[in-house]
Design a protein around this motif. Structure first.
Motif, PDB file in Angstrom:
ATOM      1  N   ALA A   1      29.108  25.423 -79.271  1.00 19.65           N
ATOM      2  CA  ALA A   1      27.690  25.078 -79.458  1.00 19.65           C
ATOM      3  C   ALA A   1      26.803  26.317 -79.557  1.00 19.65           C
ATOM      4  N   GLY A   2      27.334  27.379 -80.127  1.00 21.10           N
ATOM      5  CA  GLY A   2      26.525  28.577 -80.356  1.00 21.10           C
ATOM      6  C   GLY A   2      26.076  29.297 -79.105  1.00 21.10           C
ATOM      7  N   GLY A   3      26.696  29.033 -77.988  1.00 19.86           N
ATOM      8  CA  GLY A   3      26.362  29.722 -76.749  1.00 19.86           C
ATOM      9  C   GLY A   3      25.297  29.063 -75.902  1.00 19.86           C
ATOM     10  N   VAL A   4      24.794  27.907 -76.332  1.00 16.97           N
ATOM     11  CA  VAL A   4      23.817  27.214 -75.482  1.00 16.97           C
ATOM     12  C   VAL A   4      24.550  26.604 -74.287  1.00 16.97           C
ATOM     13  N   PRO A   5      23.876  26.434 -73.162  1.00 17.27           N
ATOM     14  CA  PRO A   5      24.528  25.822 -71.998  1.00 17.27           C
ATOM     15  C   PRO A   5      24.972  24.389 -72.319  1.00 17.27           C
ATOM     16  N   VAL A   6      26.244  24.110 -72.033  1.00 19.00           N
ATOM     17  CA  VAL A   6      26.810  22.770 -72.231  1.00 19.00           C
ATOM     18  C   VAL A   6      27.457  22.312 -70.935  1.00 19.00           C
ATOM     19  N   PHE A   7      27.617  20.998 -70.812  1.00 18.69           N
ATOM     20  CA  PHE A   7      28.340  20.463 -69.664  1.00 18.69           C
ATOM     21  C   PHE A   7      29.784  20.915 -69.773  1.00 18.69           C
ATOM     22  N   LYS A   8      30.319  21.410 -68.679  1.00 14.24           N
ATOM     23  CA  LYS A   8      31.681  21.933 -68.658  1.00 14.24           C
ATOM     24  C   LYS A   8      32.669  20.884 -69.166  1.00 14.24           C
ATOM     25  N   GLY A   9      33.551  21.319 -70.064  1.00 14.97           N
ATOM     26  CA  GLY A   9      34.556  20.425 -70.616  1.00 14.97           C
ATOM     27  C   GLY A   9      34.064  19.573 -71.776  1.00 14.97           C
ATOM     28  N   THR A  10      32.809  19.819 -72.226  1.00 18.33           N
ATOM     29  CA  THR A  10      32.230  19.043 -73.326  1.00 18.33           C
ATOM     30  C   THR A  10      31.546  20.004 -74.299  1.00 18.33           C
ATOM     31  N   ARG A  11      30.996  19.436 -75.343  1.00 17.78           N
ATOM     32  CA  ARG A  11      30.145  20.183 -76.272  1.00 17.78           C
ATOM     33  C   ARG A  11      28.712  19.653 -76.194  1.00 17.78           C
ATOM     34  N   VAL A  12      28.400  18.943 -75.132  1.00 19.37           N
ATOM     35  CA  VAL A  12      27.086  18.321 -74.960  1.00 19.37           C
ATOM     36  C   VAL A  12      26.135  19.328 -74.304  1.00 19.37           C
ATOM     37  N   ALA A  13      25.081  19.676 -75.016  1.00 18.36           N
ATOM     38  CA  ALA A  13      24.097  20.625 -74.494  1.00 18.36           C
ATOM     39  C   ALA A  13      23.354  20.031 -73.303  1.00 18.36           C
ATOM     40  N   VAL A  14      23.138  20.846 -72.291  1.00 17.91           N
ATOM     41  CA  VAL A  14      22.401  20.415 -71.106  1.00 17.91           C
ATOM     42  C   VAL A  14      20.986  19.992 -71.499  1.00 17.91           C
ATOM     43  N   LYS A  15      20.387  20.670 -72.459  1.00 21.59           N
ATOM     44  CA  LYS A  15      19.045  20.317 -72.914  1.00 21.59           C
ATOM     45  C   LYS A  15      18.985  18.867 -73.390  1.00 21.59           C
ATOM     46  N   THR A  16      20.079  18.362 -73.918  1.00 27.52           N
ATOM     47  CA  THR A  16      20.121  16.975 -74.383  1.00 27.52           C
ATOM     48  C   THR A  16      19.828  16.012 -73.236  1.00 27.52           C
ATOM     49  N   LEU A  17      20.352  16.308 -72.050  1.00 28.42           N
ATOM     50  CA  LEU A  17      20.082  15.471 -70.882  1.00 28.42           C
ATOM     51  C   LEU A  17      18.578  15.421 -70.613  1.00 28.42           C
ATOM     52  N   PHE A  18      17.934  16.579 -70.596  1.00 24.31           N
ATOM     53  CA  PHE A  18      16.504  16.614 -70.300  1.00 24.31           C
ATOM     54  C   PHE A  18      15.691  15.971 -71.415  1.00 24.31           C
ATOM     55  N   ASP A  19      16.142  16.097 -72.657  1.00 20.82           N
ATOM     56  CA  ASP A  19      15.479  15.404 -73.765  1.00 20.82           C
ATOM     57  C   ASP A  19      15.541  13.893 -73.556  1.00 20.82           C
ATOM     58  N   TYR A  20      16.696  13.388 -73.142  1.00 26.35           N
ATOM     59  CA  TYR A  20      16.843  11.951 -72.882  1.00 26.35           C
ATOM     60  C   TYR A  20      15.944  11.509 -71.736  1.00 26.35           C
ATOM     61  N   LEU A  21      15.864  12.319 -70.701  1.00 27.23           N
ATOM     62  CA  LEU A  21      15.060  11.933 -69.539  1.00 27.23           C
ATOM     63  C   LEU A  21      13.569  11.886 -69.860  1.00 27.23           C
ATOM     64  N   GLU A  22      13.135  12.624 -70.865  1.00 28.01           N
ATOM     65  CA  GLU A  22      11.728  12.576 -71.271  1.00 28.01           C
ATOM     66  C   GLU A  22      11.359  11.206 -71.832  1.00 28.01           C
ATOM     67  N   ASP A  23      12.267  10.616 -72.605  1.00 24.75           N
ATOM     68  CA  ASP A  23      11.946   9.384 -73.327  1.00 24.75           C
ATOM     69  C   ASP A  23      12.774   8.181 -72.914  1.00 24.75           C
ATOM     70  N   SER A  24      13.773   8.385 -72.096  1.00 22.42           N
ATOM     71  CA  SER A  24      14.735   7.327 -71.842  1.00 22.42           C
ATOM     72  C   SER A  24      15.167   7.355 -70.384  1.00 22.42           C
ATOM     73  N   SER A  25      16.474   7.191 -70.170  1.00 22.96           N
ATOM     74  CA  SER A  25      16.982   7.147 -68.799  1.00 22.96           C
ATOM     75  C   SER A  25      18.329   7.855 -68.694  1.00 22.96           C
ATOM     76  N   LEU A  26      18.705   8.124 -67.484  1.00 21.19           N
ATOM     77  CA  LEU A  26      20.018   8.713 -67.232  1.00 21.19           C
ATOM     78  C   LEU A  26      21.110   7.774 -67.727  1.00 21.19           C
ATOM     79  N   GLU A  27      20.917   6.482 -67.535  1.00 22.63           N
ATOM     80  CA  GLU A  27      21.926   5.500 -67.962  1.00 22.63           C
ATOM     81  C   GLU A  27      22.162   5.574 -69.469  1.00 22.63           C
ATOM     82  N   GLU A  28      21.072   5.676 -70.229  1.00 21.34           N
ATOM     83  CA  GLU A  28      21.215   5.759 -71.687  1.00 21.34           C
ATOM     84  C   GLU A  28      21.888   7.063 -72.102  1.00 21.34           C
TER      85      GLU A  28
END
Length: 74
Positions: A17-44
């Motif tokens: 992912a170009g060196g951005v922080p990701v969840f260990k063992g995934t390619r999911v950027a940590v920023k994605t979590l915070f983006d979801y929490l702005e408009d949605s929920s942890l469950e989503e």
């Protein structure tokens, strides 16, 4: 600044992912979590990114909150 304990849940690598922080063992950027929490929920977020465990997501949220509160403490 490095947050203590964060390396258990988050990693960075220029090849992943170009060196951005990701969840260990995934390619999911940590920023994605915070983006979801702005408009949605942890469950989503967890439903949309099943490679991230609830433990990982909750730990990152708790570590971020703890760091923010300690930075703002008088």
């Amino acid at each position: 600044m490095k947050i203590s304990g964060l390396d258990q849940y988050v990693t960075t690598d220029k090849e992943t992912a170009g060196g951005v922080p990701v969840f260990k063992g995934t390619r999911v950027a940590v920023k994605t979590l915070f983006d979801y929490l702005e408009d949605s929920s942890l469950e989503e977020f967890l439903a949309g990114f099943p490679s991230v465990s609830r433990e990982q997501a909750e730990a990152v949220i708790e570590l971020a909150a703890s760091n923010l509160l300690s930075e703002m403490a008088v």
